[in-house]
Design an enzyme around this catalytic site. Structure first.
Site, short mmCIF file in Angstrom:
data_model
loop_
_atom_site.label_atom_id
_atom_site.label_comp_id
_atom_site.label_asym_id
_atom_site.label_seq_id
_atom_site.Cartn_x
_atom_site.Cartn_y
_atom_site.Cartn_z
N ASP B 10 0.85 -1.19 0.00
CA ASP B 10 0.00 0.00 0.00
C ASP B 10 0.89 1.24 0.00
OD1 ASP B 10 -2.26 1.66 0.13
OD2 ASP B 10 -2.20 1.73 2.31
N SER B 11 0.28 2.39 -0.30
CA SER B 11 1.04 3.64 -0.25
C SER B 11 1.33 4.05 1.20
CB SER B 11 0.25 4.74 -0.95
OG SER B 11 -1.03 4.87 -0.37
N TYR B 41 -0.99 8.24 -2.79
CA TYR B 41 -1.10 7.99 -4.22
C TYR B 41 -2.36 8.64 -4.80
CZ TYR B 41 2.53 4.32 -4.12
OH TYR B 41 3.69 3.61 -4.01
N GLY B 42 -3.32 8.91 -3.92
CA GLY B 42 -4.64 9.37 -4.36
C GLY B 42 -4.62 10.64 -5.18
N CYS B 72 -4.29 -1.38 -2.03
CA CYS B 72 -4.37 0.05 -2.25
C CYS B 72 -5.30 0.26 -3.43
CB CYS B 72 -2.97 0.57 -2.56
SG CYS B 72 -2.89 2.30 -3.08
N ASN B 73 -6.43 0.89 -3.19
CA ASN B 73 -7.40 1.08 -4.27
C ASN B 73 -6.83 1.90 -5.42
OD1 ASN B 73 -10.30 0.04 -3.79
ND2 ASN B 73 -9.56 0.60 -1.77
N THR B 74 -6.07 2.95 -5.07
CA THR B 74 -5.54 3.81 -6.12
C THR B 74 -4.57 3.05 -7.01
OG1 THR B 74 -5.74 5.66 -4.60
CG2 THR B 74 -4.41 6.01 -6.55
N GLU B 149 -6.69 9.74 9.40
CA GLU B 149 -5.31 9.81 9.88
C GLU B 149 -5.16 10.80 11.05
OE1 GLU B 149 -2.21 9.72 7.01
OE2 GLU B 149 -2.99 7.86 6.17
N CYS B 184 -11.88 2.60 -0.58
CA CYS B 184 -10.60 3.12 -0.09
C CYS B 184 -10.31 2.37 1.20
CB CYS B 184 -10.69 4.62 0.17
SG CYS B 184 -9.23 5.30 1.00
N THR B 185 -9.08 1.92 1.34
CA THR B 185 -8.76 1.06 2.50
C THR B 185 -8.78 1.81 3.83
OG1 THR B 185 -6.43 1.39 1.98
CG2 THR B 185 -7.45 -0.66 1.22
N HIS B 186 -8.83 3.14 3.79
CA HIS B 186 -8.96 3.88 5.05
C HIS B 186 -10.40 3.84 5.58
CE1 HIS B 186 -5.02 5.63 4.31
NE2 HIS B 186 -5.09 6.32 5.43
#
Lengths: 312, 312
Positions: B10-11, B41-42, B72-74, B149, B184-186
């Site tokens: 992931d980023s 990365y988004g 990472c979706n992006t 975050e 999105c993984t967040h």
């Protein structure tokens, strides 16, 4: 007569507030470098930021700049001595001008500094203000940059976030603090909102504005950099080869009156011939997103942006 | 018996929700790579994201992984075919599992997808859902990642932002949309908040959870990857040299009963011997910030994180 060539470096679009403040204060050829592929610097370590900033410095020096402005609080806070050491031209950061202005304004000798997490962690402002005899309380406001980039400049969510951040800062800072330093180049866009929320007696110092004044003073003091000085030779700067002509907005080394007759760009449409400015924009990532945000930051259309790959 | 070695890329910290979901579903040696020096990365272009992701893929392959999860979706949205082409191990992304799950659940054949700006711009979910016969309305929610975050998981500001974003999405989407895809993984961290705000009839698909299920199925179908398969040789994997021993949480290639007797880490304290998991974390920037966020994302202490420099 030759205008000074001012390199302006930032991790993204934030430094455009410094560029805007400078272009309102003095004529120059402005070369803006936004390291957008690697932004934001605010969450990165000092070593990483220093490596990125020095790469950008090398690029701008290859474009024959006379002076470099690190228009990025994080890069200045974390890596200024390293950049200065690596650079071959005079370097101006955003921390010292902001701190000096805050010291000039503060009667109580206590200030609140709001910035990104990395700038706060570096304590660059606390240290700079301390050298000027001002005590600083530093407060990280990590949501301001994404809110500004979302375009929520005058927005209830931004206001609510600002009330939370400023409320926390005021609760923790010395009660007599009378200056609020906007220690992130994105923050000038929400300065009117912050002005409404901050206590009336607090003066707001905008580090973009302060930096522009500092650069102006340097240019005026150095005859070789001053626009009133004689022609420096007029040889084309490095990097201005045929291939680049298409992206040069108004890169002119003709006498200004002639340049004025020959072409005008949207960026300098309101500027008189004697006040000529030119602008070039380089970014490491998508030029589209940069154009969109740059238009918001500069308050006018930005059409020509060049992509640069520094590797990594 | 040898556990599969699962590379997770992931980023930043977002992919930890995928790691968490997988570790709850099956035992494995997990090697997590967070490209934190270059996040997010988004906001970056497809070319830049592809270059970064392939660099990370090379690093994880050098650690002898059996399977790579692009958590990472992006990166999946922008660069999956390029990563798959460059990789020497099977690659699983997060887009297809999420889309497949949404298609399984949707009765109305219409879904809303919320994601970062880059994921939305790529239309990877719209295209994947279309292949499953589901129409998608995609909505960028750029403030969710910084809010998560910042730790504002259950917070009035996050709720207000979510009401604005979901309100806009619902106003623009087909009225019958009955699935909300968290692309999105967040976002799994604010899933309870989104559950409260989303219309009751909408089902929520969490791409982290969906991806974990997809990886589990692949492992079960491939005997050489399955934990119930025989020992693959037991030779130490590349990169497990003496110097690295200090950062290995519980990298064991002994029979599991012996490993169980020899040591237990906080990460697998509640896991029975037959369900053994090991974890290694690599990041390209500051390990401190990663540890702090990783602890929040995984819901338990993360102490050992290795710094990796991929250049740039």
């Amino acid at each position: 007569m030759t205008l000074p060539r001012i390199g302006v470096f930032d991790s993204g679009v934030g430094g455009l507030t410094v560029l805007k403040a400078m272009s309102e204060q003095f004529p120059a050829h402005y070369l803006y470098f936004g390291d957008t592929a690697r932004l934001p610097y605010g969450t990165k370590s000092a070593e990483t930021v220093a490596r990125y900033a020095i790469g950008a410095t090398r690029f701008l020096e290859a474009q024959n700049i006379d002076l470099l402005v690190i228009a990025c609080n994080t890069a200045t806070a974390l890596a200024f001595p390293l950049i200065q050491q690596a650079a071959h031209v005079p370097v101006v950061g955003v921390v010292e001008p902001g701190a000096a202005m805050a010291a000039e304004l503060s009667k109580s000798r206590a200030a609140i500094v709001i910035a990104t997490e990395a700038t706060v962690s570096s304590h660059a402002y606390r240290d700079a203000l301390q050298r000027h005899g001002v005590a600083a309380h530093e407060k990280a406001c990590p949501l301001f940059v994404p809110l500004v980039e979302e375009g929520w400049i005058e927005h209830p969510v931004t206001e609510q976030v600002a009330r939370i951040y400023l409320g926390e800062a005021l609760a923790q800072a010395p009660q007599q603090a009378d200056v609020l330093v906007l220690a992130c180049t994105h923050y000038p866009l929400i300065a009117p909102l912050l002005r409404r929320i901050a206590p009336e007696h607090m003066q707001i110092v905008d580090s973009a504005e302060s930096t522009a004044r500092a650069v102006k003073k340097i240019i005026e003091k150095h005859p070789t950099l001053s626009p009133t000085a004689g022609d420096k030779g007029g040889a084309p700067a490095q990097g201005l080869d045929e291939e680049n002509q298409g992206v040069i907005l108004s890169e002119v080394r003709l006498p200004l009156a002639a340049a004025e007759r020959s072409r005008r760009t949207p960026m300098d449409a309101k500027v008189s011939p004697a006040e000529h400015r030119t602008f070039r924009f380089y970014v490491t990532d998508s030029t589209d997103k940069f154009k969109r945000l740059a238009t918001r930051f500069l308050g006018r259309q930005v059409d020509h942006v060049e992509h640069v790959d520094l590797g990594g």
